[in-house]
Structure formats: C-alpha cells, structure tokens
Design a protein around this motif. Structure first.
Motif, PDB file in Angstrom:
ATOM      1  N   ALA A 136     -25.465   1.050  22.628  1.00 11.99           N
ATOM      2  CA  ALA A 136     -25.297  -0.137  21.773  1.00 11.99           C
ATOM      3  C   ALA A 136     -23.840  -0.443  21.463  1.00 11.99           C
ATOM      4  N   ILE A 137     -23.113   0.521  20.891  1.00  8.07           N
ATOM      5  CA  ILE A 137     -21.780   0.222  20.372  1.00  8.07           C
ATOM      6  C   ILE A 137     -20.792  -0.126  21.481  1.00  8.07           C
ATOM      7  N   ILE A 138     -20.711   0.704  22.516  1.00  4.51           N
ATOM      8  CA  ILE A 138     -19.750   0.429  23.592  1.00  4.51           C
ATOM      9  C   ILE A 138     -20.116  -0.846  24.359  1.00  4.51           C
ATOM     10  N   PRO A 139     -21.396  -1.070  24.730  1.00  4.11           N
ATOM     11  CA  PRO A 139     -21.733  -2.360  25.361  1.00  4.11           C
ATOM     12  C   PRO A 139     -21.429  -3.550  24.454  1.00  4.11           C
ATOM     13  N   LEU A 140     -21.665  -3.410  23.132  1.00  3.41           N
ATOM     14  CA  LEU A 140     -21.354  -4.498  22.201  1.00  3.41           C
ATOM     15  C   LEU A 140     -19.854  -4.762  22.170  1.00  3.41           C
ATOM     16  N   PHE A 141     -19.063  -3.694  22.178  1.00  2.00           N
ATOM     17  CA  PHE A 141     -17.605  -3.850  22.213  1.00  2.00           C
ATOM     18  C   PHE A 141     -17.177  -4.588  23.477  1.00  2.00           C
ATOM     19  N   ALA A 142     -17.770  -4.214  24.622  1.00  2.00           N
ATOM     20  CA  ALA A 142     -17.434  -4.893  25.877  1.00  2.00           C
ATOM     21  C   ALA A 142     -17.813  -6.363  25.808  1.00  2.00           C
ATOM     22  N   LEU A 143     -18.967  -6.649  25.240  1.00  2.00           N
ATOM     23  CA  LEU A 143     -19.407  -8.043  25.129  1.00  2.00           C
ATOM     24  C   LEU A 143     -18.438  -8.854  24.265  1.00  2.00           C
ATOM     25  N   ALA A 144     -17.882  -8.228  23.228  1.00  2.00           N
ATOM     26  CA  ALA A 144     -16.988  -8.935  22.311  1.00  2.00           C
ATOM     27  C   ALA A 144     -15.557  -9.043  22.832  1.00  2.00           C
ATOM     28  N   ASN A 145     -15.169  -8.163  23.772  1.00  2.00           N
ATOM     29  CA  ASN A 145     -13.760  -8.100  24.163  1.00  2.00           C
ATOM     30  C   ASN A 145     -13.472  -8.402  25.629  1.00  2.00           C
ATOM     31  N   ALA A 146     -14.490  -8.348  26.476  1.00  2.00           N
ATOM     32  CA  ALA A 146     -14.246  -8.517  27.915  1.00  2.00           C
ATOM     33  C   ALA A 146     -14.423  -9.959  28.380  1.00  2.00           C
ATOM     34  N   GLY A 147     -14.611 -10.894  27.448  1.00  2.00           N
ATOM     35  CA  GLY A 147     -14.833 -12.293  27.827  1.00  2.00           C
ATOM     36  C   GLY A 147     -13.556 -12.974  28.257  1.00  2.00           C
ATOM     37  N   VAL A 148     -13.125 -12.708  29.470  1.00  2.00           N
ATOM     38  CA  VAL A 148     -11.899 -13.291  30.021  1.00  2.00           C
ATOM     39  C   VAL A 148     -12.242 -14.625  30.675  1.00  2.00           C
ATOM     40  N   HIS A 149     -11.541 -15.656  30.264  1.00  2.00           N
ATOM     41  CA  HIS A 149     -11.742 -16.983  30.875  1.00  2.00           C
ATOM     42  C   HIS A 149     -10.993 -16.999  32.205  1.00  2.00           C
ATOM     43  N   VAL A 150     -11.753 -16.945  33.291  1.00  2.00           N
ATOM     44  CA  VAL A 150     -11.163 -16.855  34.633  1.00  2.00           C
ATOM     45  C   VAL A 150     -11.251 -18.219  35.306  1.00  2.00           C
ATOM     46  N   SER A 151     -10.093 -18.774  35.569  1.00  2.00           N
ATOM     47  CA  SER A 151     -10.010 -20.038  36.310  1.00  2.00           C
ATOM     48  C   SER A 151      -8.870 -19.899  37.301  1.00  2.00           C
ATOM     49  N   GLY A 152      -8.759 -20.881  38.172  1.00  2.00           N
ATOM     50  CA  GLY A 152      -7.661 -20.847  39.138  1.00  2.00           C
ATOM     51  C   GLY A 152      -6.323 -20.770  38.445  1.00  2.00           C
ATOM     52  N   GLU A 153      -6.196 -21.504  37.356  1.00  2.00           N
ATOM     53  CA  GLU A 153      -4.937 -21.520  36.609  1.00  2.00           C
ATOM     54  C   GLU A 153      -4.658 -20.156  35.976  1.00  2.00           C
ATOM     55  N   VAL A 154      -5.713 -19.569  35.375  1.00  2.00           N
ATOM     56  CA  VAL A 154      -5.554 -18.259  34.733  1.00  2.00           C
ATOM     57  C   VAL A 154      -5.213 -17.187  35.761  1.00  2.00           C
ATOM     58  N   LEU A 155      -5.924 -17.184  36.893  1.00  2.00           N
ATOM     59  CA  LEU A 155      -5.665 -16.178  37.925  1.00  2.00           C
ATOM     60  C   LEU A 155      -4.272 -16.339  38.507  1.00  2.00           C
ATOM     61  N   THR A 156      -3.846 -17.591  38.704  1.00  2.00           N
ATOM     62  CA  THR A 156      -2.498 -17.833  39.225  1.00  2.00           C
ATOM     63  C   THR A 156      -1.453 -17.303  38.248  1.00  2.00           C
ATOM     64  N   ALA A 157      -1.677 -17.603  36.954  1.00  2.00           N
ATOM     65  CA  ALA A 157      -0.747 -17.118  35.933  1.00  2.00           C
ATOM     66  C   ALA A 157      -0.746 -15.588  35.877  1.00  2.00           C
ATOM     67  N   ALA A 158      -1.931 -14.986  36.030  1.00  2.00           N
ATOM     68  CA  ALA A 158      -2.026 -13.529  35.984  1.00  2.00           C
ATOM     69  C   ALA A 158      -1.319 -12.886  37.164  1.00  2.00           C
TER      70      ALA A 158
END
Length: 605
Positions: free
Chosen positions: A284-306
């Motif tokens: 519960a706790i670790i999956p919940l943490f991942a759900l709250a923190n791993a939401g990376v908005h991935v777009s062409g612009e974001v990936l290019t910047a990264a």
C-alpha cells in the motif's frame, strides 16, 4: 508469489499508472494530489496537500520499517561484527560518494549542483523485488550482501536529508521530540499498555519533527532505532509452549489469552512490528507513494528538454554508472588488498550485477527531488532522469545476470564444494592433514542423515587417520521445523568443545528437539547452561548456521544428506563401501565421485 516480488510488481504498476494518468490528464493528476487536507480542531490544525500528506506522514511508516531493519541488522544481523560487515559497508559508502561526485561534475554551472542527494540512494524495496525477478540462480549470499549494503545506504541517505536538506530548524520542538524518544526507550519496561504508549509517543514525536522544520519522516527512523530487538529466548518459547499445552488440555478464554500473550512476548517488538507493517508498506504505502510522485508529464517538448538537460544526465550517470563504479570498485579493491572477505559463492561478477541493480533509485530519490529542487519544470526533468536511470539499471542488471549464468552454469558450481574446509571454523573429525576429506551437509531431524551416521562410522573405522570427516548444516525447515534450532544448539555446544557429543545426542532422539529438550541435553552433557543459552542467542552462532545454509543454496542442495568427497559432489549410494571407493578414486583422478567410481569399475574389467 513472495512478498518482495509482489511488492515490486505493485510498485511498478503504480508507477506506470501514475505516468499514464499524468499524460492522459495532467490537470486532474495535479488537482487530485493538490487537494488540501485539514486535520484538527479550531486553532490546532495541520494543513497538507494530499501529495504532502503522503510524503510527510504516510511515508514516515516506510522509514519506520527501514529503521527497524537497520536496528535489527546491527543487533543480530549481518552487521553485528566488523569483519563480516566491512565489505558491504565500504561498498555502500563508495556507492554514496561516487554517484554524488559524477552528478556534481555533470551539472556544474546549472545552479542545481546541490541536488546531488537525488542520486545517492538505492530503492531497497525495488532492489529486493528486482533481485527476485531477474537475479541470478541461488541469490542468497548476494541478497544478504545487498541488504547489508542497503541498510548503510539508507542510513547515509537519511542523514543527508536531515543535515543537508533541512532548513530553519526550531530547537524547542526537537527538545520535545527528544523527551518523547526517551519515553520510547523506557516503554519497553512497561508490563502492560506498551502498544498504546508507543502509538501516543510516536504521534507526539512526529508532530515535534514536523514543527521543528526537519522532514517528519525522520521521526519514523529515530523511533525505530530505539525499539528493542533480540533473538527469541529459549525459556520464553518453552514457557509459551507449556501454556499452549495447558490451553489444549483445558480450552477457555483465560488460557487462550495468556498463551497468546506469552507467544507474542517471546518475539522481540522489532520483529513483531516488521511482520505487522511489512505487508502494509509493500502493498500500500510504497505503491501509493509511486502513484503520488511518479506522474511525469512526458511530451516531445519535455523529453527534448530532458535529453538536453545536464540534470537528467547527471542523475542517469550518477545512478547507473556511479552506483556500479562505487560498489563494484570498492569491493574489487578490497579483494585485491585482501581487506575483508566475501562469502563463498559470492563472486565479483555477482557483485557487479548487484552494483548495476543498485542503480534503481526510486523512493528516496523522488523524495529528495521535491526537497532539493524548487522549480516545477526542473523537478519534472529530474523525475524523468530517476525513472530512466531505474529502467536502464534494471535492464542492464537483468542482461548481466543472464550472461553470467550462461558463462558459469549452475552444474559447474554445484559439483564443487564452494567453501574449503577450515579447521578453525568447521566441525571436523580426523587429522587436518588426512589425504581424504568427506564433507556432509545434513539435518539433525532427517532420518536418512541418521542412517548415514552408521556409514560414516564404518568409513572412519576402515580408513582411520587417512580420512577427515566434516559436518555442515543444511536444515530443511519446511520438513523439519526444529532442525534450525537444533543446528544452532549444536554450534553453541561446539563453542564449549562438545559438538560431537551434542550431535550424537540429537541423532539419538530426533523426535524431541524442542527448547526444553535442547536445554536438557546441555545439562546432561555438563555444559555451562548460562553460557550455552547466551551463545544460542549470539550473532556468531547464527552466522555459522546461516553460512552453511547459504552454501547449500549456492550448490543447489535440496535433499540431505549430500556428500562431497575430496571437494567433489558425490552422487549415488552413500553406504560405507561406496563412500570409501569414491574417496580413493577422486583422490587419484580428480573426477567427480560417480565418474571416478565408474572409471575404476572399467579398470577392473
């Protein structure tokens, strides 16, 4: 499916869901985790976003379980003696330093050099789960090594959060926390009501850490380090068994309550809490943490910047390359200079695979992203780096372990004794310079091992001083529930020079190996019973049996007795005549026992 594997799978699923959610509807993702929570009444209120509530309160439970594991390892685990802990401790320290240096070198001039804490820590939960999923065959010793390393890694990461990423510390709340921690320490002496006391004091300490300005998850670690841990006392276990028998003979609620309390109290609070909280944290706790923190908005612009950002590359190189260089490099150097030692079967290629797998930096890395980086866009780039590094480390480790298993097939490992006989460590019978050596991996509750004692005695009579016999432990606890306790008892007797007598006593009465029977044997054999009981709970005795058991796992010993004649695995009958022929044949030819015996048979023809 084991808890580690299922926990890692749930963590992976939560990560994928978070990324998918953030890219399908980033606005709703932000809205949900930005929801404000108010806890309290009137002027006594706590204000959190849902994201902050997960990171600062719920994650305190995760760090509490980390602290419990740290406490256990230093008290009765792998880190109890410096000689055993030296290599993983050095590897962990190098694994903290090398990633940070690489990150600082790559990100120099960006203004985000002080976010080096993102790359220092390995995700223990993911590491253990990944080792189960993609690790090598018989990973027991590697798992022990990596867990010891992860404990030191966690200590370093938590210390850095406290010392580097904490600002504006308020003294008075820390004084209150210190008083609460003192209460936690003395709560062990309460005869009743310890649970509510621990709970109340823990809440006060967490609130004090929150008010002090230090990250409140550190409260979980400090509380856990004061929770007592010890191995079960044999007398306590026997007392619990007596009460259970009384309940079975006269079932009633009073006996049931007393028996249940006695069984519970025979196990340390640390281990009871680990058992209680481990499923909650993993599922519960670790999956919940991942759900709250791993939401990376991935777009062409974001990936290019990264891709263009030194921050992302600093994180990827720091975790993937830095962890590998630090862990593998430190271990290899220590082996070159003969400082410390690795367990038998734990080769440098396995350490290399473990070093690659340690590049999975997830939980603490994502937590430090929020602490060390203030700009949301830069945080997003950093999260992309953490996720990319974890995927790359997982893939490289998986490939490496597969190649390593192909280069070193298990049949090659299992046919040869992985640890040479050591007179100062092993339980041996016969002269050290005997031309023949017979090693048995056995179990004191195994009826076939009992039958083999007659064959061993005949071999010793037949060969006299020309044979050295060695007993090693391979307790099959799934079939023989008291075998592990019997093995540890024999090692405690060995510390008083009574291993042969205790061994014969165990085999003479295989059906009676409960704690009371063990202590009765100690009295009958004239042992110092107080010392015997102390040794039973010592790390030295535990380590001896664990070493033999891990050897057995590394050599794929799944049935006992298993014999090694002159260092080579024996297959076939283990009657005295067969063992003598195998000993004589392998000493001459160097073939496996079965090959040597067949070759000898051909010669006679």
């Amino acid at each position: 499916m084991g808890q580690s594997r299922l926990g890692a799978l749930l963590l992976l699923i939560a990560t994928v869901v978070a990324i998918a959610w953030a890219n399908i509807s980033y606005a709703s993702y932000e809205q949900v985790w930005g929801t404000h929570l108010v806890i309290g009444v009137e002027d006594l209120q706590l204000n959190f976003t849902l994201h902050g509530f997960v990171n600062e309160s719920i994650m305190a439970v995760f760090f509490f379980t980390v602290g419990l594991e740290v406490r256990r390892e230093f008290a009765i685990g792998e880190l109890t003696t410096w000689s055993r802990a030296m290599v993983p401790v050095a590897a962990a320290i190098a694994g903290l330093g090398a990633p940070a240096l690489l990150y600082i070198m790559i990100t120099s001039g960006t203004g985000n050099e002080d976010a080096w804490g993102v790359v220092i820590s390995t995700d223990t939960a993911f590491l253990v789960g990944a080792l189960v999923l993609v690790g090598p065959r018989a990973p027991g010793r590697l798992r022990v090594f990596l867990l010891a390393l992860a404990v030191v890694d966690d200590i370093g990461a938590l210390a850095i959060i406290a010392l580097i990423y904490t600002e504006n510390v308020q003294l008075l709340p820390l004084v209150i926390a210190a008083i609460g921690l003192t209460g936690i320490y003395f709560a062990r002496y309460l005869r009743a009501g310890r649970g509510p006391t621990y709970a109340l004091l823990s809440i006060i300490i967490w609130l004090a850490f929150l008010a002090s300005g230090m990250h409140p998850t550190l409260a979980g670690v400090t509380i856990a380090l004061l929770v007592p841990v010890y191995r079960p006392n044999r007398r306590d276990v026997e007392h619990a068994l007596d009460l259970t028998r009384a309940f079975r003979q006269s079932p009633n609620s009073q006996y049931a309550r007393v028996a249940a309390n006695s069984l519970r109290e025979s196990i340390s609070i640390n281990e009871r809490l680990q058992t209680a909280y481990a499923p909650l944290v993993a599922y519960a706790i670790i999956p919940l943490f991942a759900l709250a923190n791993a939401g990376v908005h991935v777009s062409g612009e974001v990936l290019t910047a990264a891709v263009r950002s030194p921050i992302m590359w600093g994180i990827v190189v720091g975790l993937v390359v830095g962890k590998f260089v630090g862990i593998f490099g430190a271990t290899a150097l220590m082996q070159v200079f003969r400082i410390g030692s690795l367990g038998p079967g734990l080769t440098l290629d396995r350490i290399a695979g473990g070093g690659l797998l340690s590049g999975i930096g997830f939980t603490i890395s994502l937590l430090i992203v929020d602490l060390a980086i203030s700009d949301p866009d830069t945080q997003n780039i950093a999260r992309v780096g953490v996720l990319a590094a974890s995927v790359i480390a997982f893939a490289l480790a998986s490939l490496f372990f597969r190649i390593s298993d192909l280069v070193h097939p298990m049949t090659e490992v299992s046919r040869t004794l992985v640890r040479p006989v050591d007179e100062s460590r092993d339980n041996t019978f016969g002269p050290d310079d005997a031309p023949y050596t017979l090693v048995e991996y056995g179990d004191f509750q195994c009826e076939f091992c009992l039958k083999a004692t007659g064959a061993i005695a005949e071999v010793q009579r037949g060969l006299g001083d020309k044979v050295r016999y060695v007993w090693r432990h391979a307790p099959l606890t799934s079939y023989h529930p008291n075998a592990l306790a019997a093995a540890e008892a024999s090692e405690a007797a060995a510390l008083q020079g009574k291993f042969p007598e205790f061994m014969r006593s165990l085999f003479a009465d295989q059906n009676n190996q409960l704690p009371a029977d063990i202590l009765r044997r100690a009295v009958e054999l004239g042992l110092d019973v107080d010392r015997f009981e102390t040794d039973l709970n010592s790390a030295e005795v535990t380590a001896r049996v664990r070493d033999d058991t891990l050897d057995a796992e590394a050599m794929e010993i799944t049935a006992v007795p298993t014999f090694f004649v002159n260092g080579v695995r024996h297959t076939g009958p283990f009657d005295a005549a067969s063992l003598i022929r195998a000993l004589e044949a392998t000493a001459r030819t160097g073939l496996s026992s079965s090959e040597a015996v067949r070759a000898e048979g051909e010669d006679h023809k």
